[in-house]
Design a protein around this motif. Sequence first.
Motif, PDB file in Angstrom:
ATOM      1  N   PHE A  99      46.883  63.934  40.148  1.00 39.33           N
ATOM      2  CA  PHE A  99      46.479  63.083  39.035  1.00 39.33           C
ATOM      3  C   PHE A  99      46.695  63.792  37.697  1.00 39.33           C
ATOM      4  O   PHE A  99      47.083  63.161  36.708  1.00 39.33           O
ATOM      5  N   MET A 141      47.545  60.524  46.713  1.00 37.59           N
ATOM      6  CA  MET A 141      46.687  59.898  45.703  1.00 37.59           C
ATOM      7  C   MET A 141      46.338  58.448  46.039  1.00 37.59           C
ATOM      8  O   MET A 141      45.256  57.971  45.691  1.00 37.59           O
ATOM      9  N   PHE A 142      47.263  57.748  46.709  1.00 38.14           N
ATOM     10  CA  PHE A 142      47.053  56.306  46.850  1.00 38.14           C
ATOM     11  C   PHE A 142      47.188  55.752  48.259  1.00 38.14           C
ATOM     12  O   PHE A 142      46.921  54.578  48.474  1.00 38.14           O
ATOM     13  N   TYR A 149      35.875  60.984  46.194  1.00 36.25           N
ATOM     14  CA  TYR A 149      35.825  60.860  44.737  1.00 36.25           C
ATOM     15  C   TYR A 149      34.531  61.400  44.151  1.00 36.25           C
ATOM     16  O   TYR A 149      34.363  61.386  42.933  1.00 36.25           O
ATOM     17  N   GLU A 159      39.669  59.429  36.699  1.00 39.36           N
ATOM     18  CA  GLU A 159      39.083  58.642  35.616  1.00 39.36           C
ATOM     19  C   GLU A 159      39.933  58.771  34.342  1.00 39.36           C
ATOM     20  O   GLU A 159      40.123  57.793  33.611  1.00 39.36           O
ATOM     21  N   PHE A 162      42.755  56.453  34.705  1.00 42.66           N
ATOM     22  CA  PHE A 162      42.355  55.065  34.467  1.00 42.66           C
ATOM     23  C   PHE A 162      42.142  54.807  32.974  1.00 42.66           C
ATOM     24  O   PHE A 162      42.523  53.735  32.454  1.00 42.66           O
ATOM     25  N   GLY A 179      34.483  50.860  26.109  1.00 41.64           N
ATOM     26  CA  GLY A 179      34.349  51.615  27.343  1.00 41.64           C
ATOM     27  C   GLY A 179      33.417  50.994  28.356  1.00 41.64           C
ATOM     28  O   GLY A 179      33.525  51.242  29.556  1.00 41.64           O
ATOM     29  N   ASP A 180      32.494  50.153  27.885  1.00 40.94           N
ATOM     30  CA  ASP A 180      31.453  49.714  28.812  1.00 40.94           C
ATOM     31  C   ASP A 180      31.487  48.227  29.150  1.00 40.94           C
ATOM     32  O   ASP A 180      30.855  47.803  30.096  1.00 40.94           O
ATOM     33  N   GLY A 187      40.056  42.486  31.392  1.00 46.46           N
ATOM     34  CA  GLY A 187      40.070  42.981  32.763  1.00 46.46           C
ATOM     35  C   GLY A 187      41.301  42.507  33.510  1.00 46.46           C
ATOM     36  O   GLY A 187      41.927  43.268  34.266  1.00 46.46           O
ATOM     37  N   ILE A 190      44.362  44.503  32.422  1.00 51.39           N
ATOM     38  CA  ILE A 190      44.388  45.832  33.032  1.00 51.39           C
ATOM     39  C   ILE A 190      44.751  45.742  34.504  1.00 51.39           C
ATOM     40  O   ILE A 190      45.624  46.460  35.001  1.00 51.39           O
ATOM     41  N   ALA A 191      44.063  44.856  35.209  1.00 47.97           N
ATOM     42  CA  ALA A 191      44.319  44.708  36.645  1.00 47.97           C
ATOM     43  C   ALA A 191      45.758  44.287  36.895  1.00 47.97           C
ATOM     44  O   ALA A 191      46.386  44.751  37.849  1.00 47.97           O
ATOM     45  N   ARG A 192      46.280  43.411  36.014  1.00 50.85           N
ATOM     46  CA  ARG A 192      47.655  42.952  36.207  1.00 50.85           C
ATOM     47  C   ARG A 192      48.641  44.101  36.042  1.00 50.85           C
ATOM     48  O   ARG A 192      49.519  44.306  36.877  1.00 50.85           O
ATOM     49  N   TRP A 194      48.138  47.332  36.270  1.00 51.65           N
ATOM     50  CA  TRP A 194      47.996  48.329  37.324  1.00 51.65           C
ATOM     51  C   TRP A 194      48.525  47.795  38.655  1.00 51.65           C
ATOM     52  O   TRP A 194      49.297  48.464  39.348  1.00 51.65           O
ATOM     53  N   SER A 195      48.102  46.599  39.009  1.00 54.51           N
ATOM     54  CA  SER A 195      48.515  46.019  40.285  1.00 54.51           C
ATOM     55  C   SER A 195      50.026  45.917  40.364  1.00 54.51           C
ATOM     56  O   SER A 195      50.639  46.266  41.387  1.00 54.51           O
ATOM     57  N   HIS A 198      51.604  49.533  40.495  1.00 59.38           N
ATOM     58  CA  HIS A 198      51.228  50.208  41.738  1.00 59.38           C
ATOM     59  C   HIS A 198      51.845  49.498  42.941  1.00 59.38           C
ATOM     60  O   HIS A 198      52.370  50.148  43.848  1.00 59.38           O
TER      61      HIS A 198
END
Lengths: 241, 241
Positions: A99, A141-142, A149, A159, A162, A179-180, A187, A190-192, A194-195, A198
């Motif tokens: 990482f 890693m994946f 973790y 982290e 990410f 951040g929170d 979301g 981000i998910a799109r 990364w998905s 990956h």
Amino acid sequence: MGKSEIRTETARGARTPKKPSAPARPARRPASVKPEAPYHHGALREALLRAAERVLERDGLAGLTLRAVAREAGVSHAAPTHHFGDLTGLLSELAAVGFRQFNAAMASSSDTATTPLEHALARPKAYVAYAQAHPGMYGIMFRTERLDYSRPSLHEAAEASFAGLTNAVGMMRQEQISGDALTLNQGAAIARAWSMVHGFTMLLLDGRLEDILGRLPEGTTPERLLEAMLMSPVTGKPPGP
Amino acid sequence: MGKSEIRTETARGARTPKKPSAPARPARRPASVKPEAPYHHGALREALLRAAERVLERDGLAGLTLRAVAREAGVSHAAPTHHFGDLTGLLSELAAVGFRQFNAAMASSSDTATTPLEHALARPKAYVAYAQAHPGMYGIMFRTERLDYSRPSLHEAAEASFAGLTNAVGMMRQEQISGDALTLNQGAAIARAWSMVHGFTMLLLDGRLEDILGRLPEGTTPERLLEAMLMSPVTGKPPGP
DNA sequence: TCCCTAATCTTTACATCGTAAAGATCAAAT
DNA sequence: ATTTGATCTTTACGATGTAAAGATTAGGGA
């Protein structure tokens, strides 16, 4: 299993024959002699991680065993256990190394980008390029299920990775991502991202895109496919009359 | 490793003690007796595959070993080898079973869809739903490195799965996708759809989306995130002034 | 300086795994 | 009825992860 490796378990060999006990030779070597494998290695932990990386590159994920790493480092087969607890521990620390390498590659990915388009494609391309250059590491890693973790080094490195992704998506959307809390659209973005990257990487490494690549215009590279994938519209017919 | 299972290797037990050789009892059971484990199982191959599925669901990928499957089926530990050659063989045949299950789920996914939007989301949702319902099986199909696609059953089932994907993307783009040649845009559309859903699934199963899900509005499900991911635009700021 | 403790590394041991090879059993064809 | 080949079991071997005990050495306190 079934590989007929002819190799002694410890590469170092027994230092002093215990039972015959020839009392002459002193255990401490007489200085001005090449320091051939002292009992205490001094930096075994790091040496083991480097050895693990070599084994991984040479023999792949299946060849990466505690005993193989010990052999590669020239220590007894139980030495790694002392430093990493168990196989999960070693894999987790190695994943952390991965990482960190990955994060460094990501950080310097857009250095040479000039146009906005180049800038936008730099990270995804660097992502896939890292995985292609280090498929074993990417597997650790994946692909592996044996990662812990709760280990600080891994948790931290993953982290950071990410956070880098979140950051990049925020820049692309030209907005600050807190951040929170995230909106659904944030979301989803981000998910799109990364998905997509990956998933593409996994399918590519597993050879499952050969079917597509083979049907594409002669000589289309995975990079080109990735570009097209990231640029063209999601749904509907291609632009035209 | 390290699990202190107290269990005899064969669940069947030795049928006749070879050496003491009590010549009295005939080997053939006297009929009208419950057929307790005949020497020849009759349909061991299928029984082993079913046993493997049970072991996989119970103990996960790590627990799925040739010997565990043999125990589950109540046969000797070497019996599976005869039917599948080696572990790769068993995993490959099991993956074929998984692909067939998966294809069936995909085929019936848009049955209840009414609106075009529902229809468009049906397949991706069914994809993720299958993986969530059968995480072990999905792992066999997409995580393992020990698959032999030269086995006809696996090759066929996986190809059918890919054909279904190609088909669905073609319908979405309202165009016929030829079997032997693809434009870059077509290939990109297929790769994007597959990468996105596969990547999302892997990350979800690995718990790597928890970070995102936890920051989303209270009670946002993975399905909802997937929907948003598939619907909202790829780049640029969300629609607004 | 000497000794003592704790960390580091090695040996030994064991259960489990995949796989090969040989023997036992049985169904089915000849 | 006999033979043949497929099916299943036994036995064996090397490899692996892990635990436990022994050997060796560094480092700190007397």
